[in-house]
Design an enzyme around this catalytic site. Structure first.
Site, PDB file in Angstrom:
ATOM      1  N   GLU A 196      33.916  29.225  40.775  1.00  0.00           N
ATOM      2  CA  GLU A 196      33.375  28.574  41.866  1.00  0.00           C
ATOM      3  C   GLU A 196      32.085  28.104  41.843  1.00  0.00           C
ATOM      4  O   GLU A 196      31.211  28.946  42.761  1.00  0.00           O
ATOM      5  CB  GLU A 196      33.914  29.795  42.835  1.00  0.00           C
ATOM      6  CG  GLU A 196      35.566  30.321  42.655  1.00  0.00           C
ATOM      7  CD  GLU A 196      35.851  31.046  43.832  1.00  0.00           C
ATOM      8  OE1 GLU A 196      35.405  31.508  44.439  1.00  0.00           O
ATOM      9  OE2 GLU A 196      36.655  31.285  44.617  1.00  0.00           O
ATOM     10  N   GLU A 319      43.110  30.665  39.926  1.00  0.00           N
ATOM     11  CA  GLU A 319      42.774  31.875  40.324  1.00  0.00           C
ATOM     12  C   GLU A 319      44.231  31.201  41.794  1.00  0.00           C
ATOM     13  O   GLU A 319      43.936  30.186  42.059  1.00  0.00           O
ATOM     14  CB  GLU A 319      41.664  32.186  41.514  1.00  0.00           C
ATOM     15  CG  GLU A 319      41.064  33.009  40.481  1.00  0.00           C
ATOM     16  CD  GLU A 319      39.674  33.707  41.385  1.00  0.00           C
ATOM     17  OE1 GLU A 319      39.673  33.427  42.607  1.00  0.00           O
ATOM     18  OE2 GLU A 319      38.483  33.760  40.420  1.00  0.00           O
TER      19      GLU A 319
HETATM   20  O1  AHR Z   1      39.740  37.329  43.423  1.00  0.00           O
HETATM   21  C1  AHR Z   1      38.059  37.594  44.524  1.00  0.00           C
HETATM   22  C2  AHR Z   1      37.536  35.889  44.482  1.00  0.00           C
HETATM   23  O2  AHR Z   1      37.928  35.202  45.254  1.00  0.00           O
HETATM   24  C3  AHR Z   1      37.206  35.947  43.069  1.00  0.00           C
HETATM   25  O3  AHR Z   1      35.987  36.832  42.534  1.00  0.00           O
HETATM   26  C4  AHR Z   1      36.393  34.878  43.902  1.00  0.00           C
HETATM   27  O4  AHR Z   1      36.147  33.614  42.240  1.00  0.00           O
HETATM   28  C5  AHR Z   1      37.419  33.960  44.846  1.00  0.00           C
HETATM   29  O5  AHR Z   1      36.418  33.660  46.100  1.00  0.00           O
END
Ligand code: AHR
Length: 515
Positions: A196, A319
């Site tokens: 991110e 994610e």
């Molecule tokens: O999964 C939780 C968080 O969500 C992670 O650390 C981040 O990459 C995302 O914003």
């Protein structure tokens, strides 16, 4: 209402109702020779140093009374092996861009501490580090996916990590690895270059990140022993298509193994709603956000196709999953939530999207594996339970490395409060033994749906089925009642001379197997 009007209303209502009941979705499955293989890595997981995912989750330490192997819980290892977990991403997430891997090697009592600045401000002792993670992946039979620190690390630090884990000859880092007890390199293939980068990874612009990416990627040698590192760029936040466009345009394709995408199913970031106490409104809006994945994957793919028509670069949804308010009474920084039938429906529909886009989507990581967000496993001291999402991942594991059988159909609509969503989600594949698997989800919260599939040309005759369902959408497995929702035999179909007639109850997930 006058008598005549009332009669007309009743007739109209009844005929509509009987029409609705007869409505059948005709689903066509193509045995296409040129269809892609569904990469098993689509069924990957994610383990961050966050809340009780690592410490108090996977890792209890080798002095714990809870049965463990080198500190990792045996019950978790068993459950994940049964899931055929193909890969595991670590150590973050946001944590990755604060993590200095050299703090997590060597004698445990000499390791420095780290304050987890993103997640609850807790102090960790670094007792779970590179060896612990990579050895655990070996036990699980899962490919490790390491996220490198770009935000607060250095190019040298990441290049050293690659050398430490992958170099077979004599070098400063391989000598250090051997000194720490590991002779053979682990040969880690998957490497994330930051996480991110547009947010917790450094608040970078896409242009700035491209420069960083190119520099880091240049110094990450594969030491000629992994068959080539897959270097993965930190991807866009949901629908930030400009991010993907900039990466694809400005990073030479030979430096780019994969481009990430992150998308969470969330009702509203300011009012995420409860994990178990929700109404149909909460369900509908979670599913609306989750099903956006279809549009995201399609649009990001179209951009990637422009610069990479041969589809050499993988899309990696590293994610995904549902994000609710934390369970009442738990640490807000630990992101602990329960997991209901809503999550099972969400998982089934999302995995169908990934399967159907297997040409470009070659890895995905559900967030997160244990005790965090849409977890497949929850623990409470010595107790461990699996969630409905775990069951879906297990039912769908039959698709891993199987050949996609493209499906087409016109879905009925699930209507709520004047809005609509596709009610049916499906995907199909043929595995190496010739067995055919069809996974279907009825997203509708109220209506049973009927599906008809002509299977005569698929080379299989005998079908069996498994279903995940429960009387209430809000049902979940608890530590007191761990098997409330488990897959059972599905009897809601008939095979009429090669035509399957399937009746699928509301909010349920079904997998049929044909041999
Ligand atoms: O999964 C939780 C968080 O969500 C992670 O650390 C981040 O990459 C995302 O914003």
């Amino acid at each position: 209402m006058k008598k005549v009007q009332l009669l007309l209303f009743i007739i109209a209502f009844c005929s509509q109702a009987s029409f609705a009941q007869k409505e059948t979705t005709v689903l066509t499955i193509k045995n296409a020779a040129d269809a892609p293989t569904i990469n098993k890595n689509i069924y990957g997981h994610f383990a961050e140093h966050l809340g009780r995912c690592i410490y108090g989750g996977f890792f209890v330490g080798d002095t714990s009374k809870i049965p463990n192997t080198a500190g990792v819980r045996n019950d978790i290892i068993k459950a994940l092996k049964e899931l055929k977990i193909p890969n595991l991403r670590w150590p973050g997430g946001c944590f990755a861009d604060t993590y200095h891997w050299k703090d997590g090697i060597g004698p445990k009592e000499q390791r420095p501490t780290i304050v987890n600045q993103w997640w609850g401000g807790v102090t960790e002792d670094n007792s779970f580090g590179t060896h612990d993670f990579l050895n655990m992946c070996e036990l699980l039979g899962a490919e490790p996916y390491l996220s490198g620190n770009v935000g607060s690390g250095t190019v040298q630090e990441l290049a050293d990590w690659v050398q430490y884990t992958n170099f077979g000859g004599k070098s400063p880092m391989s000598d250090l690895r051997k000194k720490n007890g590991r002779t053979e390199p682990w040969k880690v293939k998957f490497w994330g270059i930051g996480n991110e980068a547009w947010g917790c990874g450094g608040n970078m612009t896409a242009d700035y990140y491209v420069g960083e990416y190119r520099k880091y990627a240049t110094f990450m040698s594969d030491w000629q022993n992994t068959g080539g590192l897959t270097r993965i760029a930190s991807g866009s936040n949901s629908a930030d298509y400009n991010w993907t466009e900039t990466l694809m345009k400005d990073i030479p394709l030979n430096m780019l193994g994969g481009v990430g995408v992150h998308h969470y199913a969330v009702i509203d970031w300011n009012k995420k709603g409860d994990g178990t106490d929700f109404s149909e409104d909460g369900y509908f809006n979670t599913m609306k956000s989750a099903l956006k994945m279809e549009e995201l994957v399609t649009k990001h793919s179209a951009i990637m196709d422009k610069y990479d028509p041969e589809k050499k670069v993988a899309m990696i949804v590293d994610e995904w999953g549902a994000w609710y308010e934390v369970e009442k009474g738990t640490n807000p920084g630990f992101l602990y939530q329960q997991n209901t039938m809503r999550d099972a429906v969400l998982a089934g529909a999302t995995l169908n999207i990934f399967n159907n886009h297997a040409e470009r989507v070659r890895m995905a990581n559900l967030a997160q594996c244990v005790n965090v967000l849409q977890a497949v496993i929850l623990t409470d001291k010595a107790k461990m339970i699996t969630t409905p999402t775990y069951s879906v991942m297990k039912m769908y594991s039959v698709h891993q490395d199987a050949k996609l059988l493209p499906v087409s159909f016109q879905t009925p609509l699930y209507t709520f409060n004047g809005e609509t969503l596709p009610a049916i989600s499906a995907s199909a594949s043929k595995d190496k033994s010739g067995a055919v698997h069809i996974s279907m989800v009825n997203v509708d919260a109220k209506k049973t749906n009927k599906i008809e599939i002509d299977v005569k040309d698929l080379g299989v005759k005998n079908f069996t089925g498994t279903i995940l369902t429960s009387p209430k959408l809000q049902d979940y497995n608890s530590f007191e009642n761990p098997n409330k929702i488990i897959p059972t035999v599905f009897k809601g179909f008939e095979n009429k001379k090669g035509k399957l007639e399937i009746t699928i109850p509301p909010f349920s997930v079904v997998v049929l197997e044909g041999i």
